[in-house]
Motif scaffolding. Structure first.
Motif, PDB file in Angstrom:
ATOM      1  N   SER A  62     -50.183 -15.605  27.630  1.00 28.62           N
ATOM      2  CA  SER A  62     -49.015 -16.409  27.262  1.00 28.62           C
ATOM      3  C   SER A  62     -49.488 -17.626  26.476  1.00 28.62           C
ATOM      4  O   SER A  62     -50.360 -18.362  26.941  1.00 28.62           O
ATOM      5  N   ALA A  65     -48.662 -20.819  25.880  1.00 27.20           N
ATOM      6  CA  ALA A  65     -47.883 -22.010  26.207  1.00 27.20           C
ATOM      7  C   ALA A  65     -47.971 -23.016  25.072  1.00 27.20           C
ATOM      8  O   ALA A  65     -47.005 -23.736  24.785  1.00 27.20           O
ATOM      9  N   THR A  84     -42.032 -19.895  23.751  1.00 25.30           N
ATOM     10  CA  THR A  84     -42.768 -21.088  24.178  1.00 25.30           C
ATOM     11  C   THR A  84     -42.859 -22.090  23.031  1.00 25.30           C
ATOM     12  O   THR A  84     -42.422 -21.828  21.916  1.00 25.30           O
ATOM     13  N   GLY A  86     -43.661 -23.902  28.101  1.00 30.46           N
ATOM     14  CA  GLY A  86     -44.486 -22.701  28.213  1.00 30.46           C
ATOM     15  C   GLY A  86     -45.376 -22.677  29.433  1.00 30.46           C
ATOM     16  O   GLY A  86     -45.664 -21.599  29.974  1.00 30.46           O
ATOM     17  N   SER A  90     -42.935 -21.866  32.525  1.00 31.94           N
ATOM     18  CA  SER A  90     -42.445 -20.484  32.493  1.00 31.94           C
ATOM     19  C   SER A  90     -43.589 -19.491  32.654  1.00 31.94           C
ATOM     20  O   SER A  90     -43.417 -18.427  33.268  1.00 31.94           O
ATOM     21  N   SER A  91     -44.773 -19.824  32.133  1.00 31.29           N
ATOM     22  CA  SER A  91     -45.928 -18.935  32.324  1.00 31.29           C
ATOM     23  C   SER A  91     -46.323 -18.869  33.798  1.00 31.29           C
ATOM     24  O   SER A  91     -46.648 -17.793  34.315  1.00 31.29           O
ATOM     25  N   GLU A  98     -53.387 -23.123  26.287  1.00 26.92           N
ATOM     26  CA  GLU A  98     -52.747 -24.443  26.201  1.00 26.92           C
ATOM     27  C   GLU A  98     -53.735 -25.447  25.613  1.00 26.92           C
ATOM     28  O   GLU A  98     -54.945 -25.191  25.550  1.00 26.92           O
ATOM     29  N   SER A 126     -35.290 -25.132  29.177  1.00 25.94           N
ATOM     30  CA  SER A 126     -35.853 -23.910  29.764  1.00 25.94           C
ATOM     31  C   SER A 126     -34.885 -22.742  29.670  1.00 25.94           C
ATOM     32  O   SER A 126     -35.290 -21.624  29.322  1.00 25.94           O
TER      33      SER A 126
END
Length: 788
Positions: free
Chosen positions: A90, A92, A169, A175, A178-179, A201, A535
């Motif tokens: 992911s 982010a 994201t 991000g 949610s990740s 990140e 979000s």
């Protein structure tokens, strides 16, 4: 006196101390160095042909550790990006999208050349070199090659339209939360064998408050299936000293990333040289071997824009000018190493304006991409090595033979319950007239029923308001207390940082996006509608984007409970008893993506919630009040049955014939005041009204146009006045005449926020209590007769 951290479950280690011997041999290092040069060069090419767009610096600084994850640490199946048991990645740090697309396209080329059996059969699940022509391009772009190759439109920040991604994201720390939600979903569904989540990140992305909240949630629950890869390059848009480093204060924060993660009880692996391939590989292997039961952060010290020719903050959102000497200088190492013949497109023809210029630039862009393709086709050893890594990633995943844990939740059961219900609520949810209950309490029972019947497919969190908002009932049939992977893994109640609506919405959106649960978050509507808005919006964007890959796939629903809604929370004062939140959500999403629910009677809760589940939007936002309300005998009062609320808008009380006028109500507070106080006065006066109630604008919109007109004809909207417990604009859809709007009642009609006090006193101050409603209707009807 110095202060030290208290006991930690997480551990800290410097990989240079922990690395006993280099994990890669010299040949592997050479091949990975070669690939990184191709990747960095392609990132420079992408920025060149989409100038003033993208973020080259972060793409470059993160490339080596992302390569190590994709071609070494992760267990996944390149041929099946949707494979349920695979490790996930992911981004982010959504501003690294340029690097993501470059990496994805190169990986696709490696499979095409070196492992064609791994190419996904459906082109939608590939990201081809041809698709890079769509970087930051709108879907309606009409340049020749974009159309010829049917290139994908690659958004400026990541969305699930890109294979292997489950989230949208890039928006201010969303991000990360949610990740972490994805990791919750995976860990609860698969148990100890859960897929790992790799989060990309940067240190700037850690600075939003919601990120600290989410880091706390992950560590508190012991989410050991997270590896966050932190690109610490110290540069943001405005600063080259984001964090404190050593004795130099940071421009923004006075921690460094290692301290932040360790404070939150994460394992921390420090990589002093984030470009050293041996350190990177060793750190990622050590992360996989961690057995502390805590999430892990690998902190790589890097330089933004490394070897690009522009470094630090200057490379964050800017790069070399179009086809400039500096651009070609950035590509020269690739030319020197490989001999690739890159097109040299001078800046003059590329500066053409309009469609002609776009086509010229696109042609040169494509010729440059073809040169990269030719280079890769000649790099037999490098491509063969990396293709082998892709094959081994799938083989490792196959060997794991992951299976859902015993008793894993069944989220589809929830939708099936709603589909089967028709107009009848389950017997255990039936309310008998004469009693009393709260809307929030009845919603809690509905959630409890859905959670129990689905084997725990709802996970809930609240901003220190679990009991107060009644969402605690959701987990009543499961072990009590907060979810913890070791001590309480069957609980359905999550601890997300405390009073943290920001992170709650983010984490629960990720839980829902994973696809095995429905995330449910709750707080005062005054807070969560605003703080959770980004979000839920990104969750909705992600849900729609996902359909580019899987057309027609149902959305994955999350629930945002706007509790203690409206003026009946009056004792808390205007800071909490806020009529504004509905306006933030109602009608503010594309059709079918979100549904707000505004039931007035507890008997309506199941019907509107089940109808929303049947619609299956990405977001359901119920607005429920706090006080206890009487359960009315609707039939005896001449009111429509509660099941009618499933239509979204319904005729609450009919009149004989056309009646004396039309009235639209929205909000439990004003509806109870009307039914219990104003309506008896009107009937005593012989005033016969048609009264509609708005239980959900979006459920109403989902009906066919003819059905909507039958339920609420346009002629009635033209003569109606309204009374709402929310803001006046929420009535505009239903009250369309200037006169009707001018006569409509709402909490702000006196031009000020309201004071504190018991519900009936605040209603009286607002002037929307029953007696005032009665007088308002009489005045409106009298004016209508005069006008006639």
């Amino acid at each position: 006196m110095a202060m030290a951290f208290g006991p930690r479950r997480g551990v800290f280690l410097n990989i240079t101390d922990a690395m006993k011997e280099p994990p890669l041999d010299a040949a592997e290092v050479a091949l990975r160095e070669r690939f990184d040069l191709v990747y960095r060069s392609l990132s420079a090419i992408l920025y060149n042909y989409v100038p003033t767009s993208g973020h080259p610096g972060g793409a470059v600084s993160s490339g080596r550790f992302v390569t190590a994850a994709l071609f070494g640490a992760m267990d996944y199946d390149f041929s099946d990006p949707d494979r349920a048991d695979a490790d996930l990645i992911s981004y982010a740090a959504g501003h690294k999208a340029m690097g993501l697309y470059a990496m994805w396209a190169l990986r696709n080329e490696i499979a095409r050349i070196g492992a064609p059996e791994l190419l996904p059969a459906d082109p939608a699940f590939q990201l081809r070199l041809e698709d890079l022509l769509g970087f930051r391009r709108n879907p309606v772009s009409a340049t020749p090659l974009f159309k010829k190759f049917k290139s994908k439109s690659l958004d400026g920040h990541p969305t699930p339209a890109t294979p292997f991604l489950k989230l949208s994201t890039g928006a201010s720390g969303i991000g990360d939360s949610s990740s972490i939600g994805l990791a919750f979903g995976a860990r609860d569904y698969w148990g100890d064998a859960a897929p790992r989540l790799n989060i990309v990140e940067g240190e700037g992305g850690l600075t939003p408050g919601r990120v600290g909240e989410a880091l706390a949630a992950a560590a508190t629950a012991s989410l050991d299936n997270i590896v966050m890869h932190l690109d610490w390059n110290q540069a943001s848009i405005d600063s080259d000293h984001v964090c404190r480093e050593g004795d130099q204060p940071g421009d923004y924060v006075q921690w460094d990333p290692r301290e932040l993660f360790y404070l939150h009880d994460w394992n921390v692996i420090w990589v002093p040289d984030g470009f050293d391939l041996q350190q990177i590989a060793a750190a990622q292997r050590r992360a996989l071997a961690m057995d502390t039961g805590q999430p892990t952060a690998i902190v790589y010290r890097t330089v933004k824009g490394w070897r690009y020719g522009i470094e630090g903050k200057a490379s964050h959102g800017a790069g070399h000018k179009l086809c400039s000497a500096e651009y070609y200088r950035a590509l020269q190492p690739l030319v020197d190493l490989t001999g690739v013949d890159l097109p040299r497109c001078g800046p003059e023809p590329l500066a053409c304006a309009g469609d002609e210029g776009d086509a010229v630039r696109e042609d040169c862009f494509w010729r440059t991409l073809l040169a990269v393709r030719g280079l890769l086709e000649g790099e037999t050893e490098m491509v063969g090595y990396l293709a082998g890594q892709l094959r081994e990633a799938r083989a490792r995943l196959d060997r794991r033979a992951r299976k859902p844990r015993a008793g894993a939740p069944r989220v589809e059961t929830i939708y099936e319950l709603a589909a089967r219900s028709g107009g009848e609520e389950p017997a255990e949810l039936r309310l008998e007239p004469g009693g009393k209950t709260t809307l929030r309490g009845q919603l809690g029972k509905v959630l409890q029923y859905c959670t129990r019947e689905s084997g725990g497919a709802m996970l809930a969190a609240a901003a220190d308001l679990l009991g107060s908002t009644s969402v605690l009932a959701l987990g009543k049939d499961f072990p009590q207390g907060f979810f913890h992977l070791v001590n309480n893994p069957a609980s359905r109640i999550l601890s997300v940082g405390g009073i943290c609506e920001d992170a709650i919405a983010g984490v629960l959106s990720g839980i829902s996006a994973y696809g095995r649960h429905i995330g449910v978050g709750s707080s005062y509507g005054a807070f969560i509608a605003a703080l959770g808005h980004i979000s839920v919006r990104l969750h909705a964007i992600g849900a729609q984007s996902r359909r580019f890959l899987v057309p027609g796939e149902p959305y994955r629903t999350m629930v945002l409970i706007c509790a203690h809604a409206g003026l009946k929370t009056g004792e808390d004062g205007p800071t909490h008893a806020d009529p504004q939140p509905l306006q933030l959500l109602q009608g503010n999403f594309p059709a079918g993506v979100a549904a707000t629910l505004t039931p007035w009677d507890p008997q309506e809760i199941w019907h509107v919630f089940a109808a929303a589940l049947r619609l299956r939007p990405a977001v359901i936002a119920p607005f429920v009040t706090r006080p206890s309300e009487p359960i009315l005998d609707r039939e005896a009062l001449g009111l429509a049955p509660a099941a009618a609320a499933a239509q979204g808008v319904y005729l609450l009380r009919d009149a004989r014939g056309d009646g004396d006028g039309a009235l639209v109500l929205q909000g439990s507070d004003v509806a109870y005041a009307f039914v219990q106080e104003a309506l008896p006065l009107l009937e005593r006066e012989g005033i016969d009204l048609k009264v509609w109630y708005v239980a959900s604008a979006e459920l109403f919109d989902a009906l066919p146009a003819a059905e909507r007109e039958r339920i609420f004809p346009a002629r009635e909207a033209a003569r109606a006045m309204g009374i709402t417990g929310f803001t006046l604009p929420t009535l505009y859809r239903w009250v369309i005449s200037e006169r009707g709007r001018a006569a409509s009642f709402h909490p702000f009609m006196k031009g000020h926020y309201l004071g504190s006090g018991q519900a009936h006193m605040v209603m009286r101050e607002a002037g929307i209590h029953g007696a005032a409603q009665f007088e308002a209707v009489k005045r409106y009807l009298a004016g209508a007769r005069v006008g006639a």
